[in-house]
Design an enzyme around this catalytic site. Structure first.
Site, short mmCIF file in Angstrom:
data_model
loop_
_atom_site.label_atom_id
_atom_site.label_comp_id
_atom_site.label_asym_id
_atom_site.label_seq_id
_atom_site.Cartn_x
_atom_site.Cartn_y
_atom_site.Cartn_z
CG HIS A 415 42.69 58.48 7.96
ND1 HIS A 415 42.44 58.32 9.29
CD2 HIS A 415 42.64 57.22 7.43
CE1 HIS A 415 42.24 57.04 9.57
NE2 HIS A 415 42.36 56.36 8.45
CG HIS A 416 37.62 60.11 4.14
ND1 HIS A 416 37.18 60.28 2.85
CD2 HIS A 416 37.83 61.35 4.64
CE1 HIS A 416 37.14 61.58 2.57
NE2 HIS A 416 37.53 62.25 3.63
CD GLU A 417 38.52 53.60 10.44
OE1 GLU A 417 39.67 53.23 10.26
OE2 GLU A 417 37.53 52.90 10.15
CG HIS A 485 44.29 50.69 5.45
ND1 HIS A 485 45.26 50.35 6.36
CD2 HIS A 485 44.93 51.21 4.38
CE1 HIS A 485 46.45 50.66 5.86
NE2 HIS A 485 46.28 51.19 4.67
CD GLU A 486 41.01 48.53 8.35
OE1 GLU A 486 40.45 49.56 7.97
OE2 GLU A 486 42.15 48.53 8.86
CD GLU A 510 47.12 48.08 10.93
OE1 GLU A 510 47.11 49.27 10.58
OE2 GLU A 510 46.09 47.39 11.00
C1 NOJ Z 1 43.42 50.39 10.72
C2 NOJ Z 1 44.30 50.81 9.60
O1 NOJ Z 1 44.89 49.69 8.98
C3 NOJ Z 1 45.35 51.74 10.15
O2 NOJ Z 1 46.28 52.07 9.14
C4 NOJ Z 1 44.68 52.96 10.71
O3 NOJ Z 1 45.65 53.78 11.31
C5 NOJ Z 1 43.63 52.57 11.76
N1 NOJ Z 1 42.77 51.57 11.26
C6 NOJ Z 1 42.79 53.76 12.16
O4 NOJ Z 1 41.99 54.15 11.09
CA CA Z 2 44.14 47.37 9.22
#
Ligand code: NOJ
Ligand code: CA
Length: 708
Positions: A415-417, A485-486, A510
């Site tokens: 996971h790379h936020e 995502h996003e 979510e």
């Molecule tokens: C929004 C993402 O859609 C979600 O899947 C993720 O858990 C959170 N951001 C944190 O990165």
């Molecule tokens: Ca999202």
């Protein structure tokens, strides 16, 4: 893989001025006309089965410091050609896709006061499942590097259609759909702001594409784009009195739309019409307008189902962050000296629980969020450096988990936020991917929550559109699959980059975890809008629907029955599907969980059996390289009977159906977890199943050849 049947090119040199030129799709389903009007402005129109869909509409591009390509143009040449091929996607909804079209390309020129001539080509492609057109800028003497100030593409619609719309917003698509007449589009009114912190509605009459509409005559019309590369995403301004749409592009911080260098082109603008709702979903136009696969070796790309430390974070059972203090610096920290908060989710122990569960039930991947330092202060602060993507929290032992996952035959998903600091991510990407390869990860979920850095850029602007592709290309070079995502919404680019497995780019499941959620109709609209551009990581499969289960005062509920969550694995197409609930919850309902275990993620064939956007959708899909079929049927807040005609089965062959359906007393609000399973129904191609769907409910069916 690609079979090209014929290409014929006809070149006409134009001598007269105003010529009305026409191109038909191969089966004469669509007719496109093109001409220059008396002001030298390009205009076009589109008909579907002789019915006007887009009436005479103007086209044009405005350049910075150069004469525009919007009026005073001369038509110098027309090229027409035909094309027909059958190609095989690396993964998808069907084994083979036909790409057949007739094309018309108009070469237009304009001279400036020094008599320097510049050229633009407007290319139209008419297929039997839709029309695309784009602007092209060939290599030429007087146009090399240039800046697009604006695009003036119009779509003059034929009336005040019913539209399924979300407000124009260059930073988020995470909205509920509005359904109503175009005259009533009023984006500022009553829009939820959600919890994501990036929403900013851009204009009262702006909506996002893909825009789905239904005319009073029952025609479905979709306006969208394909192959969005090196250009901003197209939103649409709605004229609420004459029902004309105009392209509306995000600006960069210097106030223009796009930096270009010849030879180059805009993305395709697409128009799909259909006299029945399923044909909107059957259209392969958007994919076909994208370039063929760019990757030589695709053997490492694996459609898959996954579980992960994710939903427990969203429902507040555990946390992404390790410590509670936000007064923590990313770099040079002795994290072992930091006091843990006692409910960190991504611990070595907890990850092993998910790995065990994945191994036991045959899931390929385990996503872990909150494994890396930075979550103490990641959100809403416009900080440049939040994550470094290579430093695990002290209670997450990467090497130990790597060995454990290998032993269990499971892969961890990274996971790379980025917290939308895309600049920081790009600086660190080489190291981040090297870290992944070293520890045996081959898939990454990226995320862009927040305001974009470089500051002043937006999620849908040209810089970010390029960024997502840079990440996908670099990932491909490292044999890494991507789930973004996003990001900007997808436009069929997974044909070109099949390692781009899925993305979010819409309001996912979510939202049910911590907001007023998604209404039951939401999942009946998404396939007609967002999913036209590509698969969505919607994260279905929530079984524990009332969230007060976790904490007495937690009021949120998923607006669904349990069985509808099963059906989404079929109706919401993606080669990457999460079983999003907690292992503990699946262990309580192992009989229903069996469907999630069995359902495929890659398909030989797809049949849209019944559909009405906003109301219901039933899809059957044949699992790749097997004779098994899976069916998903979903409804909105109204109960209904799904009438499922199995005539697509091989005639004469006997099958067994496993039917997962809402209990007789099921209701998404009052009794969402009631279900029944029928395990041994004999069916064949003559069977017509009638299955009751509860309010907010669904049905999920697995059909296997008898004796298998
Ligand atoms: C929004 C993402 O859609 C979600 O899947 C993720 O858990 C959170 N951001 C944190 O990165
Ligand atoms: Ca999202």
């Amino acid at each position: 893989m690609t079979k090209q049947i014929f290409i014929l090119t006809l070149i006409l040199f134009i001598s007269g001025i105003c010529q009305n030129l026409t191109v038909h799709s191969p089966g004469k389903i669509y007719t496109v006309t093109f001409e220059l009007n008396s002001s030298g402005t390009p205009v076009y129109s589109v008909k579907y089965k002789d019915k006007p869909v887009v009436q005479l509409s103007t086209l044009g591009i405005i350049l910075k410091d150069l004469p525009d390509f919007a009026q005073g143009l001369t038509l110098v040449r027309i090229d027409t050609s035909s094309f027909d091929e059958i190609w095989e996607p690396v993964w998808g909804e069907q084994k083979q896709i036909r790409n057949q079209y007739d094309e018309l390309a108009a070469t237009l020129t304009k001279k400036d006061y020094l008599q320097n001539e510049r050229t633009i080509i407007i290319r139209f492609r008419a297929a039997d499942d839709g029309v695309g057109f784009r602007y092209e800028f060939p290599k030429q003497n007087h146009l090399s590097y240039f800046v697009v100030l604006n695009e003036l593409t119009k779509f003059q619609l034929t009336g005040n259609h019913k539209a399924f719309w979300i407000p124009g917003d260059f930073d988020s698509q995470e909205y509920k759909y509005n359904t109503g007449l175009l005259s009533g589009v009023h984006a500022f009114a009553g829009m939820d702001e959600g919890a994501i912190g990036t929403k900013s509605i851009i204009a009262d009459s702006a909506v996002q594409s893909p825009l789905l509409m239904k005319t009073s005559g029952g025609l479905y019309v979709s306006i969208f784009e394909a192959a969005l590369l090196n250009y901003p995403a197209m939103h649409l301004l709605v004229n609420r009195s004459n029902f004309e749409l105009t392209s509306y592009l995000p600006s960069n911080p210097l106030g223009s739309k796009s930096y270009m260098q010849t030879p180059c082109q805009t993305p395709w603008r697409t128009i799909i019409a259909a006299d029945n709702a399923p044909d909107i979903l059957n259209s392969k136009l958007v994919l076909n307008l994208n370039e063929p696969c760019k990757l030589k070796d695709v053997s490492w790309i694996k459609p898959q189902k996954y579980v992960g430390i994710w939903w427990e974070l969203h429902v507040g059972k555990s946390s992404w962050n390790y410590a509670d203090s936000s007064n923590i610096k990313l770099q040079d920290m002795d994290w072992h000296a930091v006091k843990p908060n006692g409910h960190h989710g991504a611990t070595t122990e907890r990850t092993k629980v998910y790995i065990d569960f994945a191994a036991q039930h045959g899931f390929a991947g385990v996503l872990v969020e909150g494994w890396n330092v930075g979550w103490e202060d990641w959100y809403g602060n416009m900080k440049e450096e939040v994550f470094d993507f290579v430093t695990p929290y002290p209670d997450f032992n990467v090497t130990e988990l790597q060995d454990y996952a290998v032993k269990k035959g499971v892969k961890l998903i990274m996971h790379h936020e980025t917290s939308a600091s895309a600049a920081n991510y790009e600086r660190r990407l080489t190291d981040a991917f090297a870290f992944m390869k070293k520890h045996n990860y081959d898939a990454v979920k990226t995320g862009y929550v927040g305001r974009i850095i470089p500051r002043g850029e937006s999620h849908d602007g040209q810089w970010m559109v390029d960024h997502y592709i840079r990440v996908i290309e670099k990932a491909a070079a490292n044999k890494i699959m991507v789930d973004a995502h996003e990001p900007v919404r997808p436009t069929g680019l997974h044909r070109t980059y099949p390692n781009f497995l899925a993305c979010e780019a819409a309001r996912g499941n979510e939202f049910n975890g911590w907001s007023d959620g998604n209404p039951p109709e939401h999942e009946t609209i998404l396939p007609f809008t967002r999913l036209l551009g590509g698969p969505m990581d919607y994260t279905p499969g929530i079984f524990q629907i009332d969230l007060s289960y976790y904490k007495k005062d937690k009021k949120e509920k998923i607006h669904t029955t349990l069985v509808k969550q099963l059906a989404l694995y079929v109706t919401m197409y993606s080669p990457l599907q999460m079983a999003a609930d907690l292992p503990e919850n699946y262990n309580r309902f192992l009989d229903a969980f069996q469907f999630i275990k069995n359902v495929a993620v890659d398909w030989d064939d797809t049949k849209i059996l019944e559909a009405e956007p906003g109301d219901y959708l039933t899809i059957a899909r044949k699992a790749k390289h097997t004779e098994k079929w899976f069916i998903g049927a979903i409804t909105d807040e109204n109960p209904r009977n799904a009438n499922i005609d199995l005539s697509f089965l091989t005639p004469g062959k006997k099958y067994t159906a496993f039917i997962y359906q809402d209990g007789k007393d099921a209701h998404y609000e009052t009794n969402p977890m009631s279900y029944t399973i029928t395990k041994d129904k004999n069916v064949d191609s003559k069977t017509l199943l009638t299955i009751q769907l509860a309010a907010g409910g669904g049905a999920a069916i697995e059909i296997v050849p008898l004796g298998e």
